[in-house]
Motif scaffolding. Structure first.
Motif, PDB file in Angstrom:
ATOM      1  N   VAL A   1       0.967  -1.083   0.036  1.00 36.63           N
ATOM      2  CA  VAL A   1      -0.039  -0.020   0.096  1.00 36.63           C
ATOM      3  C   VAL A   1       0.904   1.379   0.027  1.00 36.63           C
ATOM      4  O   VAL A   1       1.858   1.210   0.778  1.00 36.63           O
ATOM      5  N   THR A   2       0.620   2.164  -0.706  1.00 37.36           N
ATOM      6  CA  THR A   2       1.265   3.516  -0.817  1.00 37.36           C
ATOM      7  C   THR A   2       0.295   4.432  -0.672  1.00 37.36           C
ATOM      8  O   THR A   2      -0.606   4.719  -1.498  1.00 37.36           O
TER       9      THR A   2
ATOM     10  N   GLU B   1       4.089   7.444   0.327  1.00 42.70           N
ATOM     11  CA  GLU B   1       4.763   6.627   1.645  1.00 42.70           C
ATOM     12  C   GLU B   1       4.259   4.982   1.620  1.00 42.70           C
ATOM     13  O   GLU B   1       3.027   4.659   1.515  1.00 42.70           O
ATOM     14  N   PRO B   2       5.276   4.066   1.219  1.00 39.58           N
ATOM     15  CA  PRO B   2       4.964   2.698   0.845  1.00 39.58           C
ATOM     16  C   PRO B   2       4.989   1.929   2.216  1.00 39.58           C
ATOM     17  O   PRO B   2       5.653   2.141   3.290  1.00 39.58           O
TER      18      PRO B   2
ATOM     19  N   VAL C   1      -9.171   5.096   3.963  1.00 35.54           N
ATOM     20  CA  VAL C   1      -8.613   3.777   3.579  1.00 35.54           C
ATOM     21  C   VAL C   1      -8.705   2.903   5.032  1.00 35.54           C
ATOM     22  O   VAL C   1      -8.069   3.381   6.069  1.00 35.54           O
ATOM     23  N   VAL C   2      -9.329   2.030   4.937  1.00 33.44           N
ATOM     24  CA  VAL C   2      -9.722   1.070   6.119  1.00 33.44           C
ATOM     25  C   VAL C   2      -9.201  -0.375   5.991  1.00 33.44           C
ATOM     26  O   VAL C   2      -9.418  -0.997   4.949  1.00 33.44           O
ATOM     27  N   VAL C   3      -8.282  -0.878   6.885  1.00 33.69           N
ATOM     28  CA  VAL C   3      -7.764  -2.327   6.721  1.00 33.69           C
ATOM     29  C   VAL C   3      -7.942  -2.982   8.143  1.00 33.69           C
ATOM     30  O   VAL C   3      -7.757  -2.693   9.064  1.00 33.69           O
TER      31      VAL C   3
ATOM     32  N   GLN D   1      -4.080  10.054  -2.535  1.00 38.95           N
ATOM     33  CA  GLN D   1      -3.702   8.940  -3.422  1.00 38.95           C
ATOM     34  C   GLN D   1      -3.387   7.756  -2.927  1.00 38.95           C
ATOM     35  O   GLN D   1      -2.391   7.929  -1.934  1.00 38.95           O
ATOM     36  N   VAL D   2      -3.877   6.608  -3.438  1.00 39.43           N
ATOM     37  CA  VAL D   2      -3.669   5.346  -2.754  1.00 39.43           C
ATOM     38  C   VAL D   2      -3.269   4.656  -3.966  1.00 39.43           C
ATOM     39  O   VAL D   2      -4.209   4.343  -4.707  1.00 39.43           O
ATOM     40  N   THR D   3      -2.255   3.596  -3.798  1.00 38.59           N
ATOM     41  CA  THR D   3      -2.020   2.569  -4.561  1.00 38.59           C
ATOM     42  C   THR D   3      -2.051   1.285  -3.789  1.00 38.59           C
ATOM     43  O   THR D   3      -1.338   1.003  -2.613  1.00 38.59           O
ATOM     44  N   LEU D   4      -2.759   0.231  -4.349  1.00 37.45           N
ATOM     45  CA  LEU D   4      -2.891  -1.056  -3.826  1.00 37.45           C
ATOM     46  C   LEU D   4      -2.491  -2.076  -4.677  1.00 37.45           C
ATOM     47  O   LEU D   4      -2.757  -2.238  -5.813  1.00 37.45           O
ATOM     48  N   ASP D   5      -1.664  -3.103  -3.833  1.00 39.50           N
ATOM     49  CA  ASP D   5      -1.392  -4.228  -4.922  1.00 39.50           C
ATOM     50  C   ASP D   5      -1.146  -5.600  -3.993  1.00 39.50           C
ATOM     51  O   ASP D   5      -0.923  -5.405  -2.702  1.00 39.50           O
TER      52      ASP D   5
END
Length: 308
Positions: free
Chosen positions: A196-197, A201-202, A237-239, A273-277
């Motif tokens: 998650v970025t 910030e990763p 973002v909820v995890v 901005q959110v990157t998910l992988d």
């Protein structure tokens, strides 16, 4: 003087209406003539868009917008709104959502009445007076795919995995297919490693549930991102971390109240901005399939005008 017409037949200046006849399992099928009559009372022509699939719905909306429709009104749930957003995002054409689906999370989050007649009355009044409100949308980018827009929540964990399972199943039919998919995926539940970025910030973390919200709820009132505000220019973002079946079953009912963030295994973040992988995970936004991760989600302030 002749009136310009879009390729699909929408007259310039008309109110285009995208209706899903099976929304809400068809319980509101007889409502459409009343909706059209109330909209026609604004003095604008009303044009029903023809579509038999989600792709055709988005294409019909794009044609109406290109043909200078004055507004687009959806009669359906979040899926119908989602199809319209693909045409409306970043344009000057406003949206009026009439909530008739099983899930109407975007309409509720952006201030529309839950009663369809009250909603279309509000929309018609906004059309007459020229009243509009701007809200944010989320833009999803992925390599090799066109950008996509959503209004409510992107699911990229257990709920998305259940959706993917249910969509592959040919039996049983109806809501019981989704219930069976939940049971199958609960039995197979395991935490996955996510990359998650957040605003550059990763992070790496193990999780069973990941959601990125422009609005607070999905799935017909599940407040998975309870603090999300579609006017603040941010994504919530909820995890939920590496919990077992029993813990997940206990957490899920709390999502309807938005109290799950009090659980020690649930964390919330905010970012523009959110990157998910994650391997083997397909993202779903507004209940619609987007495609496999990785994806980058960007909050776009004021990307949509609403008739409210």
């Amino acid at each position: 003087m002749s009136t310009a017409t879009a390729p699909d037949g929408t007259p310039a200046g008309a109110v285009a209406v995208l209706a899903n006849p099976v929304a809400g399992r068809g319980r509101r099928t007889g409502l459409l003539p009343t909706v059209c009559d109330l909209l026609a009372g604004t003095g604008r022509p009303v044009h029903l868009l023809a579509a038999s699939s989600a792709a055709e719905a988005s294409d019909a909306c794009r044609a109406a917008v290109a043909g200078a429709a004055a507004a687009l009104v959806t009669v359906g749930g979040d899926g119908t709104v989602h199809a319209a957003l693909q045409a409306l995002a970043g344009t000057g054409v406003p949206l009026g959502p009439v909530p008739t689906g099983t899930g109407n999370d975007f309409a509720a989050a952006t201030g529309f009445p839950t009663d369809p007649i009250a909603a279309v009355t509000l929309i018609a009044d906004a059309l007459r007076t020229g009243r509009e409100h701007r809200v944010d949308l989320a833009r999803v980018s992925a390599a090799g795919r066109p950008d996509h827009w959503y209004g409510a929540v992107l699911a990229a964990g257990f709920d998305a995995i259940v959706n993917e399972r249910a969509n592959r199943m040919r039996w049983p039919s109806g809501p019981s297919r989704y219930d069976l998919a939940i049971l199958i995926e609960l039995a197979r539940l395991r935490a996955r490693r996510y990359r998650v970025t957040l605003d550059g910030e990763p992070y790496e973390l193990d999780a069973v549930l990941v959601a990125v919200g422009n609005c607070a709820s999905y799935g017909g009132g599940m407040r998975v991102c309870p603090a999300a505000d579609p006017t603040d220019g941010l994504l919530d973002v909820v995890v939920a971390g590496p919990v077992g079946r029993g813990t997940l079953i206990r957490i899920k009912p709390r999502v309807y109240r938005g109290s799950h963030l009090d659980h020690p295994q649930v964390r919330g973040f905010r970012a523009r901005q959110v990157t998910l992988d994650a391997a083997g995970v397909v993202g779903y936004a507004d209940g619609e399939r987007l495609g496999p991760l990785p994806v980058t989600v960007t909050a776009v302030p004021g990307a949509l005008r609403l008739l409210r």
